[in-house]
Each structure stands twice: as C-alpha cells, then as structure tokens.
Design an enzyme around this catalytic site. Structure first.
Site, PDB file in Angstrom:
ATOM      1  N   ASP A  70      51.606  -5.602 -21.342  1.00  0.00           N
ATOM      2  CA  ASP A  70      50.012  -5.832 -21.283  1.00  0.00           C
ATOM      3  C   ASP A  70      49.394  -4.349 -21.159  1.00  0.00           C
ATOM      4  O   ASP A  70      50.359  -3.438 -20.578  1.00  0.00           O
ATOM      5  CB  ASP A  70      49.785  -6.759 -20.350  1.00  0.00           C
ATOM      6  CG  ASP A  70      48.235  -6.962 -20.546  1.00  0.00           C
ATOM      7  OD1 ASP A  70      47.791  -6.897 -21.369  1.00  0.00           O
ATOM      8  OD2 ASP A  70      47.986  -7.740 -19.391  1.00  0.00           O
ATOM      9  N   GLU A  99      47.097 -18.068 -27.105  1.00  0.00           N
ATOM     10  CA  GLU A  99      45.787 -17.779 -26.804  1.00  0.00           C
ATOM     11  C   GLU A  99      45.059 -16.656 -27.684  1.00  0.00           C
ATOM     12  O   GLU A  99      43.868 -16.370 -27.413  1.00  0.00           O
ATOM     13  CB  GLU A  99      45.591 -17.586 -25.523  1.00  0.00           C
ATOM     14  CG  GLU A  99      45.722 -18.702 -24.638  1.00  0.00           C
ATOM     15  CD  GLU A  99      47.244 -19.391 -24.503  1.00  0.00           C
ATOM     16  OE1 GLU A  99      48.323 -18.340 -24.673  1.00  0.00           O
ATOM     17  OE2 GLU A  99      47.592 -20.568 -24.463  1.00  0.00           O
ATOM     18  N   ASN A 100      45.976 -15.638 -28.156  1.00  0.00           N
ATOM     19  CA  ASN A 100      45.385 -14.152 -28.660  1.00  0.00           C
ATOM     20  C   ASN A 100      44.815 -14.535 -30.062  1.00  0.00           C
ATOM     21  O   ASN A 100      43.989 -13.482 -30.322  1.00  0.00           O
ATOM     22  CB  ASN A 100      46.676 -13.361 -28.782  1.00  0.00           C
ATOM     23  CG  ASN A 100      47.255 -12.975 -27.431  1.00  0.00           C
ATOM     24  OD1 ASN A 100      48.504 -12.380 -27.228  1.00  0.00           O
ATOM     25  ND2 ASN A 100      46.091 -12.761 -26.393  1.00  0.00           N
ATOM     26  N   ARG A 124      49.368 -11.695 -13.709  1.00  0.00           N
ATOM     27  CA  ARG A 124      49.354 -13.176 -14.180  1.00  0.00           C
ATOM     28  C   ARG A 124      50.539 -13.321 -14.933  1.00  0.00           C
ATOM     29  O   ARG A 124      51.118 -12.442 -15.456  1.00  0.00           O
ATOM     30  CB  ARG A 124      48.018 -13.220 -15.066  1.00  0.00           C
ATOM     31  CG  ARG A 124      46.865 -13.524 -14.522  1.00  0.00           C
ATOM     32  CD  ARG A 124      45.767 -13.799 -15.290  1.00  0.00           C
ATOM     33  NE  ARG A 124      45.426 -12.711 -16.681  1.00  0.00           N
ATOM     34  CZ  ARG A 124      44.926 -11.621 -16.355  1.00  0.00           C
ATOM     35  NH1 ARG A 124      44.110 -11.373 -15.423  1.00  0.00           N
ATOM     36  NH2 ARG A 124      44.853 -10.992 -17.588  1.00  0.00           N
TER      37      ARG A 124
END
Ligand code: IPE
Ligand code: IPE
Ligand code: MG
Length: 237
Positions: free
Chosen positions: A24, A71-72, A197
C-alpha cells in the site's frame, strides 16, 4: 492439510516461511513527489520485482502479494487500466522469475465465475506466467488479483457443502476449497504506508500470522524492511 487456526508456536521450518504483503501507499508516494498516482504504481511494481529477488535469496518459501482487490474496481478507469497494465508487466517477467527459480501462482475470483472481472489480456498473462514458471522449484510467488477474502471463504463453504451435502462443514473442509488450498498459513503479514487495516486479505490463511506494519510506502520498501518483518518470527512471544 494443516489447520490454519493452529497457533504457530514453533518456527516455520520444514514447510518454509510464508510472507504476505499488502503493498500500500503507492499513490501517496507519487503525490508527495508531485507525480501522478500512476507513477507510484509503476514504482511499486519495480519494488515488487526487487522484493521477489530478495525474498528468494532469503529462502522464503512463499511470497503472497495483494495486487488488486475485488474492491479496487471502483477506482478511476484510467488508474485501473494502468494497474492492469502493470500486472501484465509483472507476469511478463518470465526470464527474471526463472533466473530466480520462482514459480508463479495466482489467487482471485475464477475467470468464469459470476462477478469475475479480469480482462482477457490479464487472464492470458496470468496463465502464461503460471505455465512458463511451472518447473521452478524455489519460492512460490502468489499474486492476488481480483481477490477478496470474504468471497473466497463464502465460496469455499458453499463448495464444501455442495460436494458433501450430508457431511459436516468444518475448518478442514473449507480450507480444502480455498483458491489455493496448498498455500500454507501465513507466518508474517506486512502492510506498508502506515495503514493498520487488513483490507479483506487472506483472512483465513493469516489467522495466526504475525503482523508487521510500517510507515514506509511500498515503493520505498526494501530488504531492510523485509528483514525487520522476518525478525518478528524470531522475537520471543
Ligand atoms: C496500493 O496502492 C495498490 C493498489 C491498490 C493496486 P494505492 O493505490 O492504494 O496507494 P495509496 O494507498 O492510495 O497511496
Ligand atoms: C489494499 O490496498 C489492496 C492492495 C494493496 C491491492 P487499498 O489501498 O485498496 O486498501 P484499503 O481498501 O484502502 O484499505
Ligand atoms: Mg491504498
């Protein structure tokens, strides 16, 4: 099939260490430099190539990386297109992968199942990379693309029930239906860029993993940070 819920009180030894990375902070890394977010993703792909090499040289047996989540897809189309192109680049690094004796693997929604969105050219790059590295005997690099853990687990439970309608569903029967049932439990889960997360990554497989959070952005991640993450395995409990 080892039960992933069994705590790893011993060092991961005979089966080898499994490291998983949530790569990330690429977009923010670029923004800080006045560059478009996509430049960060390009830099992140290069970091991954380096980390694959570093991990292979450390005798890590399994490296699993989060390339693109279920989700991306809601990101701006131009960014999604760029990231898809980078996956083709990554899966196209066959010479390097072979030179490092790395076998490529993939987890994600099977291409022919409802909801799957992987475009044809990326499907082909994935198939080719798996095929062109299948004889390698060293580290297994698993790329999670169009991957989400909750869908994976729900699908596994459903398949376990369909296959044996009269049998009890338990941890073993679900584990056997995950996308890559041969993947051992994750020993160390890494997340870069200061986020803490888990973001729907390997929820089942990382049930007993150590977790290494670092403020370092993925494009700046290197052997030093990898060694810090691995040090969690030898730290006393
Ligand atoms: C992670 O980097 C890579 C993908 C999701 C493909 P990001 O794109 O999330 O970068 P940040 O977190 O916005 O900086
Ligand atoms: C996680 O990063 C997914 C990948 C690294 C591919 P995100 O940046 O999408 O994570 P969240 O959803 O913001 O937590
Ligand atoms: Mg992010």
């Amino acid at each position: 099939m080892p039960d992933p819920f069994t705590p790893t009180t011993q060092q991961p030894t005979s089966r080898g260490t499994h490291v998983a990375c949530i790569m990330d902070g690429n977009g923010r890394w670029a923004k800080r430099r006045g560059l478009p977010r996509t430049a960060g993703h390009t830099a992140g792909e290069e970091t991954l190539a380096e980390i694959v090499r570093a991990a292979a040289h450390r005798n890590i047996a399994y490296l699993t990386v989060f390339g693109f989540s279920t989700e991306n897809w809601v990101r701006p189309p131009s960014e999604v297109r760029h990231i898809l192109g980078l996956h083709r680049r990554l899966f196209g690094r066959i010479d390097e992968l072979n030179a490092n004796n790395v076998r490529v693997n993939w987890i994600g929604r099977p291409f022919d199942e409802p909801g799957a969105r992987t475009p044809g050219p990326v499907q082909k790059a994935i198939r080719d990379a798996i095929n062109d590295t299948k004889h390698n005997t060293g580290m297994v690099l698993t790329v999670a693309f169009d991957y989400g853990s909750r869908i994976e687990i729900a699908r596994a439970a459903q398949r376990a029930q369909t296959k044996r309608p009269t049998k009890e569903i338990n941890a073993d029967t679900i584990a056997a239906e995950l996308y890559a049932p041969e993947l051992p439990p994750v020993d160390v889960l890494v997340r870069t860029s200061g986020e803490t997360r888990i973001s729907n990554f390997l929820l089942w497989q990382a049930a007993s993993a150590r977790v290494y959070f670092t403020d370092c952005s993925w494009p700046d991640f290197g052997a030093t940070q990898l060694d810090e993450a691995l040090a969690l395995l030898t730290a006393t409990r």
